[in-house]
Design a protein around this motif. Structure first.
Motif, PDB file in Angstrom:
ATOM      1  N   LYS A 150      -2.983 -17.197   6.621  1.00  0.00           N
ATOM      2  CA  LYS A 150      -2.940 -16.149   5.590  1.00  0.00           C
ATOM      3  C   LYS A 150      -4.143 -15.214   5.660  1.00  0.00           C
ATOM      4  CE  LYS A 150       0.674 -18.353   4.018  1.00  0.00           C
ATOM      5  NZ  LYS A 150       2.052 -17.873   4.385  1.00  0.00           N
ATOM      6  N   ARG A 151      -4.612 -14.942   6.878  1.00  0.00           N
ATOM      7  CA  ARG A 151      -5.730 -14.007   7.098  1.00  0.00           C
ATOM      8  C   ARG A 151      -6.964 -14.427   6.285  1.00  0.00           C
ATOM      9  NH1 ARG A 151      -1.040 -10.758   6.527  1.00  0.00           N
ATOM     10  NH2 ARG A 151      -0.520  -9.571   8.424  1.00  0.00           N
ATOM     11  N   SER A 152      -7.221 -15.715   6.246  1.00  0.00           N
ATOM     12  CA  SER A 152      -8.268 -16.236   5.367  1.00  0.00           C
ATOM     13  C   SER A 152      -9.680 -16.085   5.911  1.00  0.00           C
ATOM     14  CB  SER A 152      -8.008 -17.720   5.075  1.00  0.00           C
ATOM     15  OG  SER A 152      -8.012 -18.478   6.283  1.00  0.00           O
ATOM     16  N   PHE A 153      -9.821 -15.746   7.193  1.00  0.00           N
ATOM     17  CA  PHE A 153     -11.153 -15.573   7.772  1.00  0.00           C
ATOM     18  C   PHE A 153     -11.276 -14.187   8.395  1.00  0.00           C
ATOM     19  CE2 PHE A 153      -8.501 -17.863  10.923  1.00  0.00           C
ATOM     20  CZ  PHE A 153      -8.547 -16.997  11.999  1.00  0.00           C
ATOM     21  N   ALA A 154     -12.518 -13.747   8.542  1.00  0.00           N
ATOM     22  CA  ALA A 154     -12.780 -12.471   9.223  1.00  0.00           C
ATOM     23  C   ALA A 154     -12.509 -12.657  10.711  1.00  0.00           C
ATOM     24  CB  ALA A 154     -14.222 -12.047   8.994  1.00  0.00           C
ATOM     25  N   LEU A 155     -11.774 -11.723  11.298  1.00  0.00           N
ATOM     26  CA  LEU A 155     -11.394 -11.807  12.703  1.00  0.00           C
ATOM     27  C   LEU A 155     -12.079 -10.690  13.495  1.00  0.00           C
ATOM     28  CD1 LEU A 155      -9.737 -12.904  15.058  1.00  0.00           C
ATOM     29  CD2 LEU A 155      -7.784 -11.553  14.225  1.00  0.00           C
ATOM     30  N   PHE A 156     -12.906 -11.109  14.456  1.00  0.00           N
ATOM     31  CA  PHE A 156     -13.629 -10.172  15.303  1.00  0.00           C
ATOM     32  C   PHE A 156     -13.194 -10.336  16.762  1.00  0.00           C
ATOM     33  CE2 PHE A 156     -16.515 -10.737  11.720  1.00  0.00           C
ATOM     34  CZ  PHE A 156     -16.994  -9.464  11.487  1.00  0.00           C
ATOM     35  N   TYR A 157     -13.193  -9.224  17.484  1.00  0.00           N
ATOM     36  CA  TYR A 157     -12.932  -9.249  18.922  1.00  0.00           C
ATOM     37  C   TYR A 157     -14.206  -8.867  19.677  1.00  0.00           C
ATOM     38  CZ  TYR A 157      -7.982  -9.356  17.658  1.00  0.00           C
ATOM     39  OH  TYR A 157      -6.762  -9.690  17.130  1.00  0.00           O
ATOM     40  N   TYR A 158     -14.444  -9.545  20.811  1.00  0.00           N
ATOM     41  CA  TYR A 158     -15.601  -9.246  21.645  1.00  0.00           C
ATOM     42  C   TYR A 158     -15.153  -8.965  23.078  1.00  0.00           C
ATOM     43  CZ  TYR A 158     -15.420 -14.173  23.278  1.00  0.00           C
ATOM     44  OH  TYR A 158     -15.044 -15.383  23.810  1.00  0.00           O
ATOM     45  N   GLU A 159     -16.081  -8.516  23.894  1.00  0.00           N
ATOM     46  CA  GLU A 159     -15.785  -8.157  25.280  1.00  0.00           C
ATOM     47  C   GLU A 159     -16.551  -9.056  26.243  1.00  0.00           C
ATOM     48  OE1 GLU A 159     -17.337  -4.191  26.219  1.00  0.00           O
ATOM     49  OE2 GLU A 159     -18.868  -4.460  24.669  1.00  0.00           O
ATOM     50  N   VAL A 160     -15.942  -9.291  27.412  1.00  0.00           N
ATOM     51  CA  VAL A 160     -16.632  -9.980  28.500  1.00  0.00           C
ATOM     52  C   VAL A 160     -16.418  -9.189  29.787  1.00  0.00           C
ATOM     53  CG1 VAL A 160     -16.627 -12.327  27.568  1.00  0.00           C
ATOM     54  CG2 VAL A 160     -14.640 -11.513  28.807  1.00  0.00           C
ATOM     55  N   SER A 161     -17.500  -9.021  30.549  1.00  0.00           N
ATOM     56  CA  SER A 161     -17.415  -8.315  31.838  1.00  0.00           C
ATOM     57  C   SER A 161     -16.581  -7.044  31.685  1.00  0.00           C
ATOM     58  CB  SER A 161     -16.821  -9.217  32.917  1.00  0.00           C
ATOM     59  OG  SER A 161     -17.573 -10.396  33.052  1.00  0.00           O
ATOM     60  N   SER A 162     -16.984  -6.202  30.750  1.00  0.00           N
ATOM     61  CA  SER A 162     -16.196  -5.025  30.395  1.00  0.00           C
ATOM     62  C   SER A 162     -15.865  -4.187  31.627  1.00  0.00           C
ATOM     63  CB  SER A 162     -16.958  -4.172  29.377  1.00  0.00           C
ATOM     64  OG  SER A 162     -16.099  -3.217  28.799  1.00  0.00           O
ATOM     65  N   GLY A 163     -14.581  -3.868  31.780  1.00  0.00           N
ATOM     66  CA  GLY A 163     -14.105  -3.122  32.936  1.00  0.00           C
ATOM     67  C   GLY A 163     -13.602  -4.030  34.030  1.00  0.00           C
ATOM     68  N   GLU A 164     -14.129  -5.255  34.096  1.00  0.00           N
ATOM     69  CA  GLU A 164     -13.669  -6.235  35.082  1.00  0.00           C
ATOM     70  C   GLU A 164     -12.671  -7.195  34.439  1.00  0.00           C
ATOM     71  OE1 GLU A 164     -15.830  -9.903  37.239  1.00  0.00           O
ATOM     72  OE2 GLU A 164     -16.506  -7.948  37.962  1.00  0.00           O
ATOM     73  N   ASP A 165     -12.988  -7.706  33.267  1.00  0.00           N
ATOM     74  CA  ASP A 165     -12.056  -8.543  32.501  1.00  0.00           C
ATOM     75  C   ASP A 165     -11.531  -7.749  31.301  1.00  0.00           C
ATOM     76  OD1 ASP A 165     -12.197 -10.766  34.155  1.00  0.00           O
ATOM     77  OD2 ASP A 165     -13.894 -11.621  33.103  1.00  0.00           O
ATOM     78  N   THR A 166     -12.385  -7.513  30.308  1.00  0.00           N
ATOM     79  CA  THR A 166     -11.984  -6.729  29.142  1.00  0.00           C
ATOM     80  C   THR A 166     -11.834  -5.259  29.512  1.00  0.00           C
ATOM     81  OG1 THR A 166     -13.249  -8.245  27.748  1.00  0.00           O
ATOM     82  CG2 THR A 166     -12.586  -6.167  26.761  1.00  0.00           C
ATOM     83  N   VAL A 167     -10.767  -4.636  29.031  1.00  0.00           N
ATOM     84  CA  VAL A 167     -10.563  -3.206  29.294  1.00  0.00           C
ATOM     85  C   VAL A 167     -10.181  -2.503  27.997  1.00  0.00           C
ATOM     86  CG1 VAL A 167      -9.947  -3.442  31.732  1.00  0.00           C
ATOM     87  CG2 VAL A 167      -8.167  -3.649  29.993  1.00  0.00           C
ATOM     88  N   GLN A 168     -10.455  -1.193  27.951  1.00  0.00           N
ATOM     89  CA  GLN A 168     -10.130  -0.328  26.813  1.00  0.00           C
ATOM     90  C   GLN A 168     -10.710  -0.873  25.509  1.00  0.00           C
ATOM     91  OE1 GLN A 168      -5.912   0.496  26.702  1.00  0.00           O
ATOM     92  NE2 GLN A 168      -5.890   1.384  28.744  1.00  0.00           N
ATOM     93  N   PHE A 169     -11.983  -1.261  25.562  1.00  0.00           N
ATOM     94  CA  PHE A 169     -12.643  -1.819  24.388  1.00  0.00           C
ATOM     95  C   PHE A 169     -13.607  -0.784  23.825  1.00  0.00           C
ATOM     96  CE2 PHE A 169     -15.924  -4.403  22.256  1.00  0.00           C
ATOM     97  CZ  PHE A 169     -15.123  -5.217  21.455  1.00  0.00           C
ATOM     98  N   ALA A 170     -13.427  -0.436  22.559  1.00  0.00           N
ATOM     99  CA  ALA A 170     -14.277   0.564  21.908  1.00  0.00           C
ATOM    100  C   ALA A 170     -14.836  -0.042  20.627  1.00  0.00           C
ATOM    101  CB  ALA A 170     -13.495   1.831  21.609  1.00  0.00           C
TER     102      ALA A 170
END
Length: 234
Positions: A150-170
Motif C-alpha cells: 500500500k505504498r507504505s514506504f518511500a521509494l527511491f531509485y538509484y543508478e549504477v555505472s550510468s550509461g553502461e548499466d543504468t540508462v536515461q536516469f535524470a
C-alpha cells in the motif's frame, strides 16, 4: 534534597530531553540491488550517511553473485559482509541465481513477504531502465512489493555505472557524499573478486558529475516515486 538541588536536577533533565527531541528519529532503510556490490557502488555514500545518523540500514541482494552451475564458494557473500561492516549495514539475500532472475507471481509474493518483515521506512532500488536483467528484476520486485504494501514506504531509485548499466536516469534529489567517499571506496573495494578498480573508476566519475549538478565535490542522485511518503535524505 533541597529546593536548589531539585531545580538544578530538573533543569539538567530538561536540557537532556530537549537534546533528545532534536535528534532525528531512527528509521529503517533497505537498499536493494541485483548483486553484492550494486548498492555499495550506486549509493554507498548515502548508506554511510544514513547509518551515521543512527538509521538501521539493510543491503538486500537479489543473489549471491554465483551463476548457475558454479560452486557456492561463499567468496562474494563474505565480500558483501565485509562491505556492510564498513558501511555499518546488515546484509540480506533474496536467494535467486545470478543471471537467472525470475519475476513471476510466486516470486513477487515471496519478495513482498520478505520486505514486509523488514518494515522499511524507505527503500532504494535500481532504476528500471537498465541493461542488466538482474537489475531490472530487482527493480520490478521492489515496485510490486511497494504496491502490495500500500505504498507504505518511500521509494527511491538509484543508478549504477550510468550509461553502461543504468540508462536515461535524470536525478531530482541529491546527497552530498564528499565526506564519506573514502568509506564508500573501501566498501566497494571489499568486493575484491569483481575488479573494483575498473568499476569504481566509472562510478567515481558519475559521483563527480552529480556533484557538479548539486554544487559539491561528489554526490549521489536519486528519483523518488511521488506517490509514496516523504523521507528526508541526509
Amino acid at each position: 534534597m533541597n529546593r536548589r538541588s531539585l531545580l538544578c536536577r530538573t533543569g539538567a533533565l530538561g536540557v537532556g530531553a530537549s537534546l533528545g527531541d532534536d535528534a532525528p528519529p531512527r528509521r529503517k532503510v533497505v537498499v536493494a540491488g541485483g548483486h553484492p556490490g550494486d548498492p555499495e557502488y550506486g549509493c554507498g555514500g548515502t548508506i554511510a550517511r544514513c547509518a551515521d545518523l543512527g538509521h538501521d540500514v539493510v543491503l538486500l541482494y537479489l543473489n549471491d553473485g554465483v551463476p548457475a552451475g558454479k560452486p557456492k564458494d561463499g567468496v562474494r557473500v563474505a565480500e558483501a559482509g565485509q562491505a556492510c561492516e564498513i558501511l555499518k549495514a546488515r546484509p540480506l539475500f533474496v536467494g535467486q541465481v545470478d543471471g537467472d532472475a525470475v519475476v513471476d507471481r510466486a516470486h513477487y509474493e515471496a519478495f513482498a513477504r520478505l520486505l514486509t518483515a523488514e518494515k522499511p521506512d524507505a527503500v532504494f532500488t535500481h532504476w528500471p531502465i537498465d541493461n542488466h536483467a538482474d537489475h531490472r528484476a530487482m527493480s520490478l520486485l521492489v515496485y510490486d512489493a511497494w504496491l502490495q504494501m500500500k505504498r507504505s514506504f518511500a521509494l527511491f531509485y538509484y543508478e549504477v555505472s550510468s550509461g553502461e548499466d543504468t540508462v536515461q536516469f535524470a536525478p531530482v534529489q541529491y546527497v552530498d557524499v564528499s565526506a564519506v567517499e573514502p568509506r564508500k571506496r573501501r566498501a566497494c573495494f571489499a568486493h575484491v573478486s569483481q575488479s573494483p578498480g575498473r568499476f569504481y573508476t566509472l562510478q567515481d566519475q558519475v559521483a563527480r558529475m552529480r556533484g557538479i549538478e548539486k554544487g559539491c565535490l561528489q554526490a549521489e542522485g536519486f528519483i523518488r516515486h511521488v506517490q509514496g511518503p516523504g523521507f528526508d535524505l541526509p
